[in-house]
Design a protein around this motif. Structure first.
Motif, short mmCIF file in Angstrom:
data_model
loop_
_atom_site.label_atom_id
_atom_site.label_comp_id
_atom_site.label_asym_id
_atom_site.label_seq_id
_atom_site.Cartn_x
_atom_site.Cartn_y
_atom_site.Cartn_z
N THR A 289 1.96 -1.82 -9.17
CA THR A 289 1.31 -2.28 -10.40
C THR A 289 1.46 -3.77 -10.61
O THR A 289 0.47 -4.47 -10.86
N SER A 292 0.18 -6.31 -7.68
CA SER A 292 -1.28 -6.31 -7.60
C SER A 292 -1.92 -7.09 -8.73
O SER A 292 -3.10 -7.45 -8.66
N PRO A 296 -6.20 -9.80 -9.76
CA PRO A 296 -7.15 -10.00 -10.86
C PRO A 296 -6.84 -11.25 -11.69
O PRO A 296 -7.77 -11.90 -12.18
N THR A 420 -3.07 -3.99 -4.40
CA THR A 420 -4.16 -4.96 -4.37
C THR A 420 -5.50 -4.36 -3.94
O THR A 420 -6.53 -4.65 -4.56
N MET A 423 -6.96 -2.62 -6.95
CA MET A 423 -7.47 -3.59 -7.91
C MET A 423 -8.80 -4.19 -7.42
O MET A 423 -9.75 -4.34 -8.19
N LEU A 426 -11.67 -1.68 -7.84
CA LEU A 426 -12.07 -1.53 -9.24
C LEU A 426 -12.88 -2.73 -9.72
O LEU A 426 -13.89 -2.58 -10.41
N ILE A 427 -12.44 -3.92 -9.36
CA ILE A 427 -13.16 -5.12 -9.76
C ILE A 427 -14.57 -5.12 -9.18
O ILE A 427 -15.55 -5.43 -9.87
N GLY A 438 -15.10 -6.34 -14.45
CA GLY A 438 -14.29 -5.72 -13.41
C GLY A 438 -12.82 -6.05 -13.56
O GLY A 438 -11.94 -5.19 -13.37
N ALA A 442 -9.83 -3.29 -14.19
CA ALA A 442 -8.71 -3.22 -13.24
C ALA A 442 -7.38 -3.37 -13.96
O ALA A 442 -6.42 -2.60 -13.70
N ASN A 446 -4.34 -0.60 -14.48
CA ASN A 446 -2.97 -0.98 -14.14
C ASN A 446 -2.01 -0.58 -15.26
O ASN A 446 -0.95 0.02 -15.02
#
Length: 476
Positions: A289, A292, A296, A420, A423, A426-427, A438, A442, A446
């Motif tokens: 968590t 990563s 973002p 990562t 993330m 998701l982005i 995004g 993300a 998280n």
């Protein structure tokens, strides 16, 4: 190791001068290896331009390292128990120095990739060996918890410091110095370590479980490869989910092998202990968590707010300060309560710090909440990490500490490899005309994972009698 990360051992009780030097040597090695995970993140385009890497192949500079670092850590953790932790530690440091020198002078992609494989193998050797040397040197109690707190702080600080240091070296000097620093550290460690490290070896010398070692290494390599590919190509790509399915099959085969060999690589009795299983589960998610979040937040700071690489790196250095403080605070929390409580507090505060970042906008005043959140989140994350380390090593016999710390290292490295790509996926999935939607999704996911982790640990993690006894010994 910078002045900021140099461990202060003056408050650690009952340490001789030799033990203090040994701790500094071991923590320095672990910090250096943690830096290696992220130090090239900013430098990749420059490396590609200098050595002639195709853009599509740049990710292999990172992936080749991660595959070996995570894939071989459990194997080398057990090798440390059987053939000597000090011997493996010194071998790994020597390999780190040689492979880093080769990477620093590389003039073609093939040599750099081979060198990165060497660095990954060195990480898989040194990290569990160093951690098990720490846990076997100090009995459960105040000294061990403080040392593990420093170790966890430097591991997490190393990851965030690596991103800042890599950008600074690339911009001011040259990306090759990201490797040459390792050579200098390796020389110093090899000069000092033989005289100060001691290794408590077990009289029993069981045989190495070669079929189990081969199977679990393939399983871990396949898992990390699948996760990494998912971040590059998406989770629907067969090269992403195919290796993950193969990994699950290999893990099942590994369990079958371990139930039938005389001297298993991983004792199934050890894996039935909830402190081991759920402690490592908590550790994997703690690393997944927070490490990563660098991805973002980098996009937000540079692409949305328009900050440069140096400013972004300084913000992550601020996060690193928080992780060091968290590593120092965690043993006090454990001493007054328990490792489980430390994990729960860490995840809850980390979630509270992360949730506001899911609502960031293009307004520049958001930099103030971001700075506050990354600092508080860094402190909280390290509290959880130290709690998991103490929980997952408490009550483990000395002749299995290498295995236990190998499991811890595996959790750390798989967590770093896992976070990562998730993330990134998701982005990509929620980006519209800008990256902002995004990034928001993300970060929100998280935070949700932190909250879910809190509930699972609260319900399932159980500490054994030895861990409770150690907690009593920690109370002032």
């Amino acid at each position: 190791m910078t002045a900021l990360e140099t461990p202060d051992l003056r408050g650690t009780p009952d340490l001789t001068r030799r033990q203090r030097i040994a701790v500094v040597v071991l923590l320095t090695a672990n910090f250096t290896l943690a830096v290696d995970f992220s130090i090239l993140s900013v430098a990749l385009p420059h490396i590609g331009a200098d050595l002639g890497f195709a853009a599509a192949n740049l990710q292999w500079i990172v992936t080749s390292f991660a595959l070996c670092a995570a894939g071989f850590t459990l194997f080398f953790g057990r090798v440390a128990d059987l053939f000597g932790r000090k011997r493996l530690f010194l071998t790994g440091v020597a390999l780190l120095g040689v492979s880093s020198l080769a990477a620093g002078i590389a003039v073609e992609p093939a040599l750099l990739l081979v060198a990165r494989v060497g660095q990954g193998l060195a990480t898989a050797m040194v990290t569990p060996a160093a951690l098990s040397l720490l846990t076997t040197t100090f009995p459960e109690g105040r000294a061990r918890s403080r040392i593990l707190g420093l170790s966890g702080a430097l591991m997490a600080a190393g990851f965030t410091t690596g991103a800042a240091l890599g950008g600074l070296l690339t911009g001011v000097v040259n990306w090759r110095w990201a490797f040459f620093i390792n050579v200098a550290v390796a020389i110093v460690v090899l000069a000092v370590a033989p005289a100060v490290l001691t290794d408590k070896r077990s009289a029993a010398r069981p045989r190495l479980d070669a079929p189990g070692a081969f199977t679990v290494t393939l399983a871990l390599v396949a898992l990390v490869y699948g996760i990494t590919t998912a971040g590059e190509r998406g989770w629907a790509d067969p090269l992403a989910w195919g290796p993950i399915v193969a990994s699950a099959t290999l893990f099942a085969l590994f369990g079958w092998i371990e139930s039938r060999v005389a001297d298993p690589l991983v004792s199934l009795a050890l894996l039935t202990r909830k402190s081991i299983v759920w402690g490592n589960f908590a550790g994997l998610l703690a690393f997944a968590t927070w490490t990563s979040m660098v991805f973002p937040l980098t996009l937000y700071l540079q692409e949305i707010l328009g900050y440069g690489a140096v400013t972004t790196g300084m913000i992550f250095a601020w996060l690193g300060i928080g992780t060091v403080i968290g590593g120092l605070v965690a043993p006090r929390i454990i001493g007054r309560s328990s490792a489980k409580v430390a994990i729960l507090i860490g995840f809850l505060v980390q979630a509270a710090a992360t949730i506001p970042l899911a609502f960031v906008t293009e307004a520049h005043w958001w930099i103030v909440p971001v700075l506050a959140a990354v600092f508080i989140g860094g402190v909280a994350n390290l509290i959880a990490i130290v709690g998991f380390t103490v929980a997952a090593t408490s009550g483990v016999a000395a002749d299995q500490q290498g295995l236990a710390t190998g499991l811890i290292t595996m959790s750390q490295q798989v967590g770093i490899a896992l976070g990562t790509p998730v993330m990134a996926a998701l982005i990509t999935a929620f980006t519209t005309t800008t990256l902002l939607p995004g990034i928001q999704v993300a970060i929100g996911v998280n935070a949700a994972v932190c909250l879910a982790s809190t509930m699972l640990v609260a319900v399932f993690l159980r500490e054994g009698r030895t861990a409770r006894g150690a907690r009593c010994a920690l109370k002032p």
